[in-house]
Design an enzyme around this catalytic site. Structure first.
Site, short mmCIF file in Angstrom:
data_model
loop_
_atom_site.label_atom_id
_atom_site.label_comp_id
_atom_site.label_asym_id
_atom_site.label_seq_id
_atom_site.Cartn_x
_atom_site.Cartn_y
_atom_site.Cartn_z
N CYS A 2 -29.19 37.81 51.59
CA CYS A 2 -28.99 37.69 50.24
C CYS A 2 -27.91 38.31 49.73
CB CYS A 2 -29.86 37.41 49.03
SG CYS A 2 -31.30 36.52 50.09
N ARG A 27 -22.48 36.58 51.62
CA ARG A 27 -23.52 36.41 51.75
C ARG A 27 -24.41 35.35 51.76
NH1 ARG A 27 -24.73 42.11 52.85
NH2 ARG A 27 -26.35 41.55 53.32
N TRP A 75 -29.72 33.49 49.80
CA TRP A 75 -29.25 32.82 51.66
C TRP A 75 -30.86 32.35 51.89
CZ3 TRP A 75 -25.64 30.15 54.97
CH2 TRP A 75 -25.79 30.38 56.14
N ASN A 99 -33.62 41.58 48.76
CA ASN A 99 -32.60 40.66 50.38
C ASN A 99 -33.81 41.00 51.51
OD1 ASN A 99 -30.42 40.25 52.63
ND2 ASN A 99 -29.39 41.86 52.28
N GLY A 100 -33.56 40.48 52.30
CA GLY A 100 -34.83 40.58 53.63
C GLY A 100 -35.95 39.13 53.69
N GLU A 489 -18.61 30.19 77.49
CA GLU A 489 -18.38 30.44 75.68
C GLU A 489 -17.14 31.50 76.00
OE1 GLU A 489 -19.40 29.86 72.99
OE2 GLU A 489 -19.37 31.58 71.65
N LYS A 493 -14.31 31.25 73.65
CA LYS A 493 -14.02 32.52 72.53
C LYS A 493 -12.26 32.54 72.90
CE LYS A 493 -16.31 31.95 70.68
NZ LYS A 493 -17.40 31.16 70.12
N GLU A 496 -9.54 29.67 71.24
CA GLU A 496 -9.58 29.21 70.38
C GLU A 496 -9.20 30.20 69.41
OE1 GLU A 496 -13.43 28.17 67.98
OE2 GLU A 496 -13.69 30.00 69.30
N HIS A 512 -14.33 24.23 95.81
CA HIS A 512 -13.94 22.34 95.18
C HIS A 512 -12.85 21.83 94.42
CE1 HIS A 512 -18.10 22.09 97.54
NE2 HIS A 512 -18.42 22.97 96.03
N LYS A 611 -14.40 25.92 60.38
CA LYS A 611 -15.50 26.83 60.35
C LYS A 611 -16.71 25.13 60.24
CE LYS A 611 -18.57 29.87 61.08
NZ LYS A 611 -18.88 29.92 62.55
O1 M6R Z 1 -21.92 24.80 63.20
P1 M6R Z 1 -22.10 24.17 64.82
O2 M6R Z 1 -22.40 25.22 65.64
O3 M6R Z 1 -22.97 22.78 64.64
O4 M6R Z 1 -20.72 23.86 65.46
C1 M6R Z 1 -20.41 23.62 66.72
C2 M6R Z 1 -19.58 23.51 66.71
O5 M6R Z 1 -17.90 23.51 65.81
C3 M6R Z 1 -18.91 25.31 67.12
O6 M6R Z 1 -19.78 26.15 67.87
C4 M6R Z 1 -17.68 25.37 67.63
O7 M6R Z 1 -17.97 25.48 68.49
C5 M6R Z 1 -17.26 26.59 67.08
N1 M6R Z 1 -15.34 27.15 67.09
C6 M6R Z 1 -17.05 27.95 67.96
O8 M6R Z 1 -16.17 29.05 68.28
#
Ligand code: M6R
Length: 616
Positions: A2, A27, A75, A99-100, A489, A493, A496, A512, A611
């Site tokens: 928070c 936050r 939060w 906060n905590g 992953e 990263k 994207e 393969h 996001k």
């Molecule tokens: O909020 P979520 O974890 O459900 O989101 C899933 C994906 O949209 C999310 O992980 C996306 O792949 C990210 N941009 C990856 O960095």
């Protein structure tokens, strides 16, 4: 995670508090509140559910006079977002923002209730208002009362406390949650983070764990919890306002990578029974878990990668059959989902449309459901809330705090930690691990924050390596076993945020097909950490090298076998196989971040992405 702000001086406090909260809204933003006190002792408390705009609207018709006050943007961790759970919390003229996480709040609540205290929220925070008020009844000063209160709690806190009987004074305490004092001229400030009050002062005292004290318009008093005086140097902050919002980091993504030791600590808090060799999963119905004969994990993107690691952990440790399915596929596949199946949805936002739709479809077919989520009371956790049917196991919350960078970092790492805890809980219920083995995993989890800290210290070496691959057009990431999802992953990263085409592959699959792609233009990052697949991964690496491939490798700190065989090495202390995925992730995040920065790209908001993906 928070946001807290406090002001005492000659101005009207309310606008200072509201502007400060606006800067702290990153936050948390599920509710907000302020409390001010006038010189006469008249106290004014306003709270509102939702973003700060709702509180602003309320204050427009019901302002808070007074030149001392505290504010909070929430939060949620304990108690769903609502006005009655919003801070500040008040009891007998004492108001508190926090906060905590207070781990022993249930025991303290019971103790206070037995003395006749009545509570008006479900939060852990309200405990503080009661504890301080109880101390005040005995004649202790506000500062002494706060010290007395914090001695009773276990957990993390940044705390600001007002009392209508001492207008002009704000008491505070800090342990494992951030809190700074801003020093003004005839006025002083408290805040979770510098940007909240940077427009009023550039002189800050960064409080440390165990610090307690008070601010008045005239100055700052600082002691330890036992009342011994402390002195701390003030720091002159030179950051711009924009830099300050990101905590001095260039991007939110970098800030969030750096926050991972804290995020993991918070996700583990109160859940690791190091002494008794057990885990405690708050918010999860263990009876539902115990009935699950099969687990189907569903998620999207990075959360799906976490799910793939989760499958290994659940099957290895608890011997429960586990599958992982992309949420966008599960829903339309007409899956076989019997009523002894538990569908586990993983989501940072808790709002991803595909994941939510898959979860609802699973519920419609009568399965048991559960989620791992970062945002309290979002749509996915709400769909998993126990409803009396005996089918909803609830939500295990990661406590990463708000994640703003589109590329998920701290949410992923805390999802891995939460899945590990869940697998240990299942193993404990099913007695599939010895006490000793369980204790080994708990210890490895407890050591993670420090190990991540060490990896973050090695960032310069990752940045130097990134510079060599800025011009790459394609890249492969290879791993086996628990490290295969980390290869996926790492590739996600990179692609994207840098727009470099990157693929994650199970190392054994190279021969393969993908090996046909290998030449000097295709860098290959190999996750070569100790474990059953190590020798095979080295063979896959040799096959790649023999075809002119340029190799980068993630290896154990003590492994020097590849020192002169690869172009770049990232070392991680992978002593425990089941926490190694977390550690291997850190250099991959930093690598992607620096490649994207060096390419001059918008790291926090990459093109075409959002996001939270709330459309199917
Ligand atoms: O909020 P979520 O974890 O459900 O989101 C899933 C994906 O949209 C999310 O992980 C996306 O792949 C990210 N941009 C990856 O960095």
């Amino acid at each position: 995670m928070c946001g807290i702000v406090g002001y005492t001086g000659a101005r009207v406090a309310e606008p200072v508090l509201i502007e400060g909260l606006q800067k702290l809204e990153y936050r948390g933003y599920d509710s907000a509140g302020v409390c001010t006190v006038e010189a006469s002792g008249a106290m004014h408390l306003r709270r509102a559910m939702g973003k700060l705009a709702a509180l602003r609207a309320r204050l427009a018709t019901e302002p808070c006079p007074g030149s001392t006050g505290i504010g909070h943007t929430r939060w949620a961790t304990h108690g769903k977002p609502s006005e009655h759970n919003a801070h500040p919390h008040r009891y007998e003229g004492v108001t508190v923002v926090h906060n905590g996480i207070i781990e022993n709040h249930r025991a303290l609540r019971a103790e206070l209730q037995a003395e006749g205290h009545t509570f008006s929220s479900e939060t852990d925070t309200e405990i503080f208002a009661h504890l301080v008020a109880r101390e005040r009844r005995g004649g202790a000063s506000l500062h002494e009362s706060v010290r007395g209160a914090v001695r009773r709690v276990h957990g993390a806190y940044a705390l600001a406390v007002l009392d209508e009987r001492c207008p002009g004074e704000i008491a505070f305490a800090r342990l494992a949650s951030p809190l700074v004092v801003g020093l003004g001229d005839g006025e002083n400030f408290l805040a979770s983070d510098v940007p909240a009050v940077l427009e009023h002062t550039r002189r800050f005292v960064f409080l440390e764990d165990g610090d307690t004290g008070t601010i008045t318009a005239a100055g700052l008093t600082l002691t330890d919890v036992d009342g011994r005086p402390l002195s701390r140097e003030a720091t002159q902050i030179l950051w711009s306002a924009v830099m300050a919002e990101k905590g001095g980091h260039k991007h939110f993504m970098h800030k969030e990578i750096a926050e991972q030791p804290r995020a993991v600590t918070d996700t583990l808090r109160g859940r690791l029974g190091l002494g008794d060799g057990d885990v405690t999963l708050d918010g999860v119905d263990l009876d539902v878990l115990a009935r699950a004969k099969r687990i189907v994990i569903t998620a999207c993107g990075t959360s799906w990668h976490a799910g793939l690691v989760g499958r290994y952990l659940v099957e290895q440790l608890a011997r429960v059959p586990c599958e992982v399915e992309l949420a966008s596929e599960l829903r339309y596949r007409d899956p076989v989902l019997s009523d002894d199946t538990l569908v586990l949805a993983i989501s940072q936002s808790g709002e991803t449309a595909d994941t939510l739709a898959a979860l609802k479809e699973a519920k419609r077919r009568g399965t048991m459901v559960m989620s791992i989520c970062n945002v309290i009371d979002a749509a996915i956790p709400r769909a998993c809330a126990p409803d009396g049917s005996g089918k909803a196991a609830g939500t295990l919350y990661t406590r990463a705090g708000p994640e703003i960078g589109v590329a998920s970092t701290k949410a992923f790492v805390t999802q891995l930690v939460a899945l590990h805890l869940l697998a240990l809980q299942l193993a404990s219920v099913r007695k599939t691990m010895t006490k000793q083995a369980l204790a080994g995993d708990l210890q490895a989890l407890a050591e993670l924050p420090m190990a991540i800290e060490g990896l973050l210290d090695g960032e310069d070496a990752v940045k130097a390596a990134a510079a060599r691959y800025v011009a790459a057009r394609d890249m492969l990431f290879l791993g086996r076993g628990l490290l295969f999802p980390i290869a996926l992953e790492g590739a996600l990263k990179l692609k994207e945020i840098s727009y470099i085409h990157a693929e994650g592959y199970a190392a054994g699959e190279m021969k393969h097909g993908p090996i046909a792609l290998i030449d000097e233009h295709m860098p290959v990052l190999v996750l070569a950490l100790p474990g059953p697949g190590y020798e095979k991964v080295i063979s896959n690496m040799e096959e790649t090298r023999a075809r002119g491939g340029r190799i980068l490798a993630v290896v154990d700190t003590d492994d020097h076998a590849l020192d002169d065989q690869v172009e770049a090495l990232f070392r991680v202390p992978a002593r425990h196989p089941r926490t190694a995925p977390v550690l291997a992730t850190i250099p991959l995040q930093l690598f992607a971040y620096h490649v994207a920065c060096l390419r001059g790209l918008d790291v926090d908001q990459p093109r075409n992405l959002a996001k939270s993906v709330t459309v199917e």
